[in-house]
Design an enzyme around this catalytic site. Structure first.
Site, short mmCIF file in Angstrom:
data_model
loop_
_atom_site.label_atom_id
_atom_site.label_comp_id
_atom_site.label_asym_id
_atom_site.label_seq_id
_atom_site.Cartn_x
_atom_site.Cartn_y
_atom_site.Cartn_z
N ASP A 92 13.98 92.48 -6.80
CA ASP A 92 13.32 91.76 -5.70
C ASP A 92 12.02 91.11 -6.18
O ASP A 92 11.35 91.63 -7.07
CB ASP A 92 13.03 92.76 -4.57
N GLY B 41 11.18 85.10 -5.00
CA GLY B 41 10.55 84.11 -4.12
C GLY B 41 9.03 84.14 -4.25
O GLY B 41 8.38 83.10 -4.39
N TRP C 152 7.31 85.34 -6.76
CA TRP C 152 6.95 84.92 -8.12
C TRP C 152 6.85 83.39 -8.17
O TRP C 152 5.90 82.84 -8.71
CB TRP C 152 8.01 85.42 -9.11
N HIS D 260 14.57 82.24 -8.82
CA HIS D 260 15.84 82.91 -9.10
C HIS D 260 16.26 82.68 -10.56
O HIS D 260 16.80 83.57 -11.21
CB HIS D 260 16.92 82.41 -8.14
N LEU E 141 27.75 99.33 -22.60
CA LEU E 141 27.01 99.44 -21.32
C LEU E 141 27.91 98.92 -20.21
O LEU E 141 28.52 97.86 -20.34
CB LEU E 141 25.73 98.58 -21.37
C1 IPE Z 1 17.33 92.92 -1.38
O1 IPE Z 1 16.25 92.06 -1.35
C2 IPE Z 1 18.54 92.20 -1.88
C3 IPE Z 1 18.51 91.84 -3.29
C4 IPE Z 1 17.57 92.13 -4.14
C5 IPE Z 1 19.67 91.10 -3.74
P1 IPE Z 1 15.83 91.27 -0.02
O2 IPE Z 1 14.64 90.46 -0.37
O3 IPE Z 1 16.99 90.57 0.54
O4 IPE Z 1 15.46 92.48 0.95
P2 IPE Z 1 14.52 92.54 2.22
O5 IPE Z 1 14.95 91.45 3.15
O6 IPE Z 1 13.11 92.33 1.74
O7 IPE Z 1 14.72 93.92 2.77
C1 IPE Z 2 15.35 88.77 -4.82
O1 IPE Z 2 14.22 88.00 -4.70
C2 IPE Z 2 16.59 87.93 -4.99
C3 IPE Z 2 17.47 87.92 -3.81
C4 IPE Z 2 17.30 88.61 -2.74
C5 IPE Z 2 18.63 87.04 -3.88
P1 IPE Z 2 13.74 87.41 -3.31
O2 IPE Z 2 14.25 86.01 -3.20
O3 IPE Z 2 14.08 88.30 -2.19
O4 IPE Z 2 12.18 87.39 -3.53
P2 IPE Z 2 11.07 87.60 -2.42
O5 IPE Z 2 11.30 88.94 -1.80
O6 IPE Z 2 11.22 86.50 -1.42
O7 IPE Z 2 9.78 87.53 -3.17
MG MG Z 3 13.06 89.83 -1.31
#
Ligand code: IPE
Ligand code: IPE
Ligand code: MG
Length: 238
Positions: free
Chosen positions: A22, A25, A27, A39, A133
């Site tokens: 996670d 976005g 970053w 991503h 792995l």
């Molecule tokens: C969880 O992250 C899903 C993945 C890392 C693929 P999200 O960013 O979707 O989770 P929430 O919405 O913060 O709980």
């Molecule tokens: C995790 O990063 C990737 C996915 C959930 C696909 P995010 O896109 O959720 O990143 P944040 O949480 O918005 O920073």
């Molecule tokens: Mg997220």
């Protein structure tokens, strides 16, 4: 779990690790970049982390790449994630396969573009004999959907109520061979599970780090494994 592991054992090395990747976005936003760039950098972190996991003798690594809830994101972001998985299968995963990585995908397959679905199953077939792995990529994955699907299969197969057991449920999950994670890591400072491996992580140790996923790598994985080694697992026993 073996009997010798049951009673207040030091866990030693984590053999099965899962990561909620996670923070892509945030970053990107912190650098004035598009979320797609975030991503993309996340995919680079995945490659680094898989190579580090090989070096650190992890046997199974499950990563959460796209949740059943992530479809609620803007269509162009969803599209960028689909494209990135396609590119990762084309470019990164074959290199990792040469290093002995077996890749399998965990999650729904019915909502993914046809060409991507074919590439996923081709990669699974091509890497099936690799043993260095095990890499599980959770994509269009949600634990609740997985459990609903398992229940549906039990009912479909006419399994009698008295034959419904933990083993009977486990056998009907998307990937029954996926080992229960010893350790679940979540990056980006969020402290929640977000529908990842609910059944499998019943007794996993949880490690949360503020590091955003694109900044994650060998040092962070090593630190999480060290934290795990200091934990005491009891599995409910004394
Ligand atoms: C969880 O992250 C899903 C993945 C890392 C693929 P999200 O960013 O979707 O989770 P929430 O919405 O913060 O709980
Ligand atoms: C995790 O990063 C990737 C996915 C959930 C696909 P995010 O896109 O959720 O990143 P944040 O949480 O918005 O920073
Ligand atoms: Mg997220």
């Amino acid at each position: 779990m073996t009997a010798s592991q049951a009673v207040g054992d030091e866990p030693g090395a984590a053999r099965s690790v899962a990561i909620i990747m996670d923070g892509n976005g945030r970053w990107a936003a912190g650098r004035g970049l598009s979320v797609a760039e975030g991503h993309r950098e996340g995919a680079r972190a995945l490659r680094r982390t898989v190579e580090a996991a090989i070096d650190l003798d992890v046997e199974s690594l499950a990563v959460y790449a796209f949740s059943t809830e992530n479809w609620a994101r803007p269509p162009d972001e969803v599209e960028s994630i689909m494209e990135l998985l396609d590119e990762t299968i084309e470019r990164e995963l074959p290199d990792l396969a040469k290093q002995g990585v077996r890749t399998r995908f965990v999650g729904r397959r019915d909502r993914i573009p046809d060409s991507l679905r074919e590439k996923m199953s081709t990669l699974e077939t091509e890497t099936a004999s690799n043993t260095r792995l095990l890499l599980w990529i959770a994509f269009d994955y949600g634990s609740r959907a997985e459990l609903v699907e398992a229940v549906r299969r039990l009912v479909d197969e006419g399994v009698r109520p008295q034959d419904v057991s933990e083993a009977a449920v486990s056998e009907r999950l998307y990937a029954p061979e996926l080992p229960d994670p010893d350790l679940v890591i979540r990056t980006s400072g969020e402290q929640r599970i977000s529908n990842f491996l609910l059944w499998q992580s019943a007794y996993s140790e949880l490690v949360f780090t503020d590091t955003l996923w694109p900044d994650f790598g060998e040092a962070e994985l090593r630190a999480a494994l060290e934290e795990y080694a200091r934990r005491q697992r009891r599995f409910g026993a004394r």
